[in-house]
Design an enzyme around this catalytic site. Structure first.
Site: not given
Ligand code: SF4
Ligand code: ZN
Length: 513
Positions: A99, A183, A201
């Site tokens: 991520e 996020y 996102d």
């Protein structure tokens, strides 16, 4: 006005016909929340256009999206690793690394970096024990370098302060780990730990804005808050990690910025933007056949939210543009122009013991832009300097590194490299200079001087240097592309204008024999 609507207006104390919002019959048949028995108050009805409020529709959305994801998802290394890892903290680590790398960077670029990273540091503990130099070296070329540094700092914190256990809830992840924002926390918590929390996102923003017809500035805090509410409403409580990945996958592969593949989209029946386009097409074909009714004018009167007064609709000043179709959503306020800066960078060359060329590189400060990375000796250029003044400034700077032995006549202006950072439009004015055999530098890492070292061209490529210093090829721009990866070079008068140059090309340039 229908009796129900008249009654609703009566309940709100509105006289009939005053302040009437023109509404067409509900035409998105697919919307199961439409036409249900209870007529909501006017304000509820307005906001409902941008919400998912009916459980049947929410469930249908989840089922459609997850079925598509199960069939079409890309085979990505972090997905495989996370699926095969039974230890929750190790699984969270595999998700976390991916991520962080995927922020601002294309999937295709990340794959190789991710594989090398996980090979080198397969666990949090391994990463916590790594040196920042090693981290920077592996990260070089991926852009936004502070991401790697913060990832390592966070791993050290987990090991030293949290007994090697990652926090499991999104709120805790965000609170406790440096570099983990809302996020990333949501992604880790949902994918690795199964917490039913949504994520927002860039891809999810695009999908949600289109699906719910949100045309207000999608970077504004109020809109972002609403998008988080939507994501949290929609997320599947049974498969939250898959659902979140499916939303992002949909945005990356189907609901793309410029050429969305609506015909293949699993959530098409729930999409306000697509509904509007279909109505337009329907009207256009009726007009073509001469069957257009007065109710089917040039711009079809599809169901709309409270035009002119809703903070989530397209702004009245920039209404729906038929030529853009679903790409009317999302909208963003115009971006601030990056500030322009010019930096002189000097490729200092000498002959090594075996006669091979060596180049001087210097370490940047440990904080700020490109912190801790290596670069050719560089200095910011004041605006307004003419070529001669610029040359003098550069010579002065080189002398600080290489002493007075610098032969002025050997300094060559090689060309310019333009590098776009997120907030800086940087022009590197590149000079080169060949020093006499075995030239030494005056200091390295002492008395406040930055560290420096001589490297061969092969070493240079392996060092933790920024993309601007290392690469010269132009990269494609896109929603996931690192802006920092775009590099454009203009040569000096001896080269064709607008030629793409790399610093490797500069290294081969005549160095003033
Ligand atoms: Fe995006 Fe088209 Fe799907 Fe709507 S129907 S979500 S615009 S791809
Ligand atoms: Zn609205």
């Amino acid at each position: 006005m229908s009796r129900l609507r008249a009654a609703a207006r009566g309940r709100q104390g509105l006289p009939q016909g005053v302040g009437e919002v023109r509404k067409s019959p509900r035409r998105c048949r697919e919307n199961p929340s439409s036409g249900k028995g209870v007529f909501p108050s006017l304000s509820t009805q307005q906001s409902a256009y941008h919400l998912f409020s009916h459980p049947v529709e929410i469930q249908a959305f989840r089922v459609n999206l997850l079925a598509w994801y199960d069939k079409c998802k890309r085979d990505l290394p972090w997905r495989k690793l996370a699926a095969s890892e039974s230890d929750p903290t190790r699984r969270a680590y595999t998700v976390w690394v991916s991520e962080i790398m995927l922020q601002q960077t294309q999937v295709a670029t990340v794959i190789d970096y991710y594989n090398r990273w996980m090979q080198k540091w397969p666990t949090l503990q391994a990463l916590a024990g790594a040196s920042l130099e090693d981290v920077n070296e592996l990260w070089a070329g991926l852009g936004y370098y502070s991401r790697g540094k913060r990832l390592q700092e966070a791993a050290q914190k987990v090991v030293s302060e949290l007994a090697g256990e990652m926090p499991r809830a999104a709120e805790e992840l965000q609170k406790l780990l440096p570099g983990v924002g809302r996020y990333t926390a949501g992604a880790i918590a949902s994918i690795a730990y199964g917490q039913a929390t949504g994520v927002v996102d860039g891809n999810v923003i695009r999908v949600l804005c289109r699906v719910r017809g949100i045309g207000a500035d999608s970077s504004s805090p109020a809109v972002i808050d609403r998008l988080w509410d939507l994501a949290n409403t929609l997320v599947d409580p049974v498969r939250p990690g898959d659902f979140n990945q499916a939303m992002m996958e949909l945005g990356a592969t189907v609901c793309t910025p410029r050429a969305p593949l609506c015909m293949e989209c699993p959530v098409k029946p729930h999409c306000r933007a697509r509904c509007r386009v279909e109505k337009e097409l329907e009207c256009a074909s009726k007009r073509l056949l001469g069957k257009a009714a007065p109710t089917c004018p040039q711009a079809p009167d599809v169901e709309e939210c409270a035009a002119g007064s809703c903070s989530l609709c397209l702004p009245a000043t920039e209404p729906w543009d038929s030529s853009r179709g679903v790409a009317n959503f999302p909208r963003r306020a115009a971006k601030k122009q990056p500030r322009a800066e010019r930096t002189a960078t000097c490729v200092l060359e000498r002959r090594g013991p075996g006669g091979e060329p060596e180049y001087l590189i210097v370490q940047r400060p440990s904080s700020g832009l490109l912190a801790g990375l290596w670069e050719f000796p560089s200095l910011p250029l004041e605006p307004g300097l003419n070529e001669k003044q610029q040359r003098e400034v550069v010579l002065g700077h080189i002398q600080a590194w290489a002493g007075d032995a610098v032969a002025r006549g050997r300094l060559r202006h090689v060309g310019e490299v333009i590098h776009i950072f997120s907030h800086i439009h940087q022009t590197y004015v590149v000079y080169s200079l060949l020093l006499g055999g075995g030239a030494q530098t005056t200091a390295s890492g002492q008395d406040g001087q930055p560290a420096c070292r001589w490297v061969t061209q092969a070493d240079l490529q392996k060092s933790a240097i920024s993309t601007a210093m290392k690469k010269g090829h132009k990269r494609k721009r896109g929603c996931e592309v690192a802006r920092a990866g775009q590099l454009k070079a203009e040569a000096d008068s001896s080269r064709p204008r607008r030629q793409q140059l790399s610093l490797a090309a500069f290294l081969k340039a005549p160095a003033g024999e």
